[in-house]
Write a protein that holds these residues in place. Structure first.
Motif: not given
Ligand code: M6R
Length: 611
Positions: A457-460, A543-550, A562-567
């Protein structure tokens, strides 16, 4: 959450302990106490309220000695008064105990000890430990052995410091949950809840692990594991300055408080839900099934982050209660002349318990005859004094202006309340037990997110921190989490951010989407997962940048976003406690990257006591 300290050495123990408690006061301040062992035995002085009250008492009745302990309290069992202030004693006044945490099985232990003739003087769970040690010593067992046996009988989580006035010079401290550190000095050793009080005496620190206990005297410190085997642990050399120490080495209180969430959530459910019987019990809130049957609607009143907790609460309570639930801003409630009567249950949600808008709304409801309860973090705050019942969130003092652990503990309180209502409605105990089991493992899942996702997440944050706007999306229980993610980001990074129900995006906000707009969305496996995915397709198509918590292993999402954060997975009503954690971290690291004052953002105050 309480602050504890124990000292054995050559110095006068009183200034050591009082100085240490001053540094621990952030952990609780509804009462404080000190025990000193001198030639005449154990002397205890306790006082209600802040540490200054204890100091005033010590001025009137000075103590001295080179061995003792001190405590600053954040009440969980029993009112915050002098009688319940620590230290607590056995019947003879020789075994003395201070404690941070909750002894979950204190009630059966207490009943058993009472049957054996022990007399209890306080309402606390802690006192049971002193009597249990005393009971074990009756047959001639020495103090150390009695403590060992006692620890094996305790359930719950605790940091304990124990001394025996008839064996001066030995301190035993045990950890099962809350933090405990040991400072190794020259001819002196000191034990405390965190390192801040130790740094004036030593920088060589041993961190105790769960299940371990330590036996310390002036010359040496021995650590043992839960099976009484000696543990060989080299001390760590701490180079923190005093300010860093108060934040336990974290750069900001906000980050420290994000990391405290496993503990804070655990403290909020511990001692309130009992899986064996499938029962929920609140010390300061009792509703009978008959009283509940008279409630026809619920109003939740709150502001800011607490209002978001209220929105999640609406989902949980409506599902449990099957009656209408409304959620209002405190500032709106009383001016809209709400329809309230004796059949209305009003829940004021407030971390501080002093927010003027929330208090005003609660007053309005009370004046109209509502039954009033509050979910509050601060013992004795205005909200708790006016309410008929209280569910305290045991988050401990929250210092960062951006609310984090207060929020996840409010969600925990709402979850418990929903189980309580199911219980009052006579619902299936197996379902309640299953929900309790899922609650119990949530702290581990938060730890898992912090461990596995924080660096990512810090990198994101480094990738997206230059954006001028952010959109946060969620559906169902995650819509309030989208609002909370947006609030966290805007209040500490000053980036404009909006939270929306994902399905509502196409009715307006979709116009904002282009390649410069990061869109943060929750898309865990709930019944609306497919709907959320469709909404995210709409973002992607523009073209929105998608960051998804999945969920972990959502391979399709990994390819698509574009990026995911897995939980980790949990049941839907508990998911918000997990999905908000990445949002908090994202806001924190974006703000940090932008050079903002994370703990004291511009224009804000921790407690808003004006209308
Ligand atoms: O103490 P309260 O929970 O009543 O405070 C309510 C809001 O002022 C508070 O949540 C505020 O929105 C925080 N800064 C959010 O991080």
């Amino acid at each position: 959450m309480c602050g504890i300290i124990g000292y054995v050495g050559t110095r006068d123990v009183v200034p050591v302990i009082i100085g240490g408690l001053r540094k621990l006061e952030y952990r609780g301040y509804d009462s404080a106490g000190i025990a000193v062992v001198d030639d005449s035995g154990v002397e205890i002085v306790r006082a209600e309220g802040k540490l200054t009250n204890l100091e005033a008492k010590l001025n009137d009745k000075p103590l001295s000695g080179s061995f003792g302990m001190g405590h600053t309290r954040w009440a969980t069992h029993g009112k915050p008064n002098e009688n319940n202030a620590h230290p607590h004693r056995d019947c003879n006044g020789k075994v003395v105990v201070i404690h941070n945490g909750i002894i979950e099985n204190f009630l059966p232990l207490k009943q058993d000890l009472q049957a054996k003739g022990h007399e209890f003087k306080t309402e606390t769970d802690t006192e049971v430990v002193a009597h249990l040690i005393e009971e074990k010593m009756k047959d001639g067992t020495d103090f150390t052995e009695a403590v060992r046996k006692t620890l094996k009988e305790l359930e719950g989580h605790y940091a304990l410091v124990m001394i025996d006035g008839s064996a001066p010079g030995t301190i035993i401290a045990a950890k099962s949950g809350p933090p405990l550190v040991v400072g190794l000095g020259e001819n002196e050793n000191i034990i405390a809840s965190d390192v801040a009080p130790l740094l004036a005496y030593t920088r060589n620190i041993i961190y105790l692990e769960d299940g371990e206990y330590v036996i310390a005297n002036q010359q040496q410190v021995q650590v043992f594991d839960g099976n009484d085997r000696p543990v060989d642990r080299a001390p760590k050399r701490i180079t923190w300055d005093a300010v860093m120490a108060e934040k336990e080495g974290y750069r900001h209180y906000m980050l420290k408080e994000i990391h405290e969430q496993p503990r804070a959530v655990r403290d909020t459910f511990t001692g309130r839900m009992f899986e064996e019987s499938g029962e929920v019990f609140f010390n300061d809130l009792q509703l009978t099934a008959e009283e509940w049957a008279k409630i026809k609607k619920v109003h939740v009143i709150a502001c800011g982050t607490s209002w978001h907790a209220g929105l999640v609460g609406k989902f949980l309570l409506e599902d449990a209660a099957r009656i209408p639930i409304e959620v209002d801003y405190g500032s709106e409630y009383r001016y809209r002349n709400p329809i309230v009567d004796e059949s209305t249950l009003v829940i004021g949600v407030t971390q501080s318990g002093e927010t003027a808008d929330t208090i005003a709304g609660m007053q309005e409801a009370k004046a109209k005859g509502a039954k009033l309860i509050t979910i509050c973090n601060v013992i004795g705050a205005a909200a708790t004094r006016m309410a008929d019942g209280v569910i305290y969130t045991n988050a401990g003092p929250e210092i960062g202006v951006a609310s984090t652990k207060a929020f996840t503990t409010q969600l925990t309180a709402f979850f418990l309340l929903s189980l309580y209502i199911r219980q009052l409605r006579g619902e299936n105990r197996d379902d309640i037990r299953y929900a309790m089991h899922e609650m119990r493992v949530i702290p581990h899942k938060i730890e898992d997110i912090l461990k596995k996702q924080e660096k990512h997440i810090e990198a994101l944050a480094h990738k997206y921190y230059k954006a001028n706007d952010f959109l946060f999306l969620g559906r169902g229980v995650h819509y309030p989490i989208a609002l909370e993610g947006a609030l966290k980001l805007k209040e500490i990074s000053y980036i404009h951010a909006e939270g929306y129900p994902a399905g509502e995006m196409k009715h307006g906000p979709i116009a904002l989407i282009d390649e410069n707009l990061p869109v943060v969305s929750v898309a865990t496996h709930t019944p609306v997962y497919d709907k959320v995915v469709s909404n995210l397709q709409e973002v992607k198509a523009r073209d929105g940048k998608l960051i998804v918590i999945c969920d972990e292993h959502d391979e399709a999402m990994k390819k698509f976003a574009d990026d995911v954060i897995e939980i980790p997975w949990t049941i839907e009503p508990l998911q918000p406690i997990l999905t908000v954690v990445p949002m908090q971290l994202l806001a924190y690291y974006v703000a940090l990257r932008r050079g903002c004052d994370v703990d004291q953002p511009r224009n804000l105050a921790k407690s808003v006591t004006v209308e």
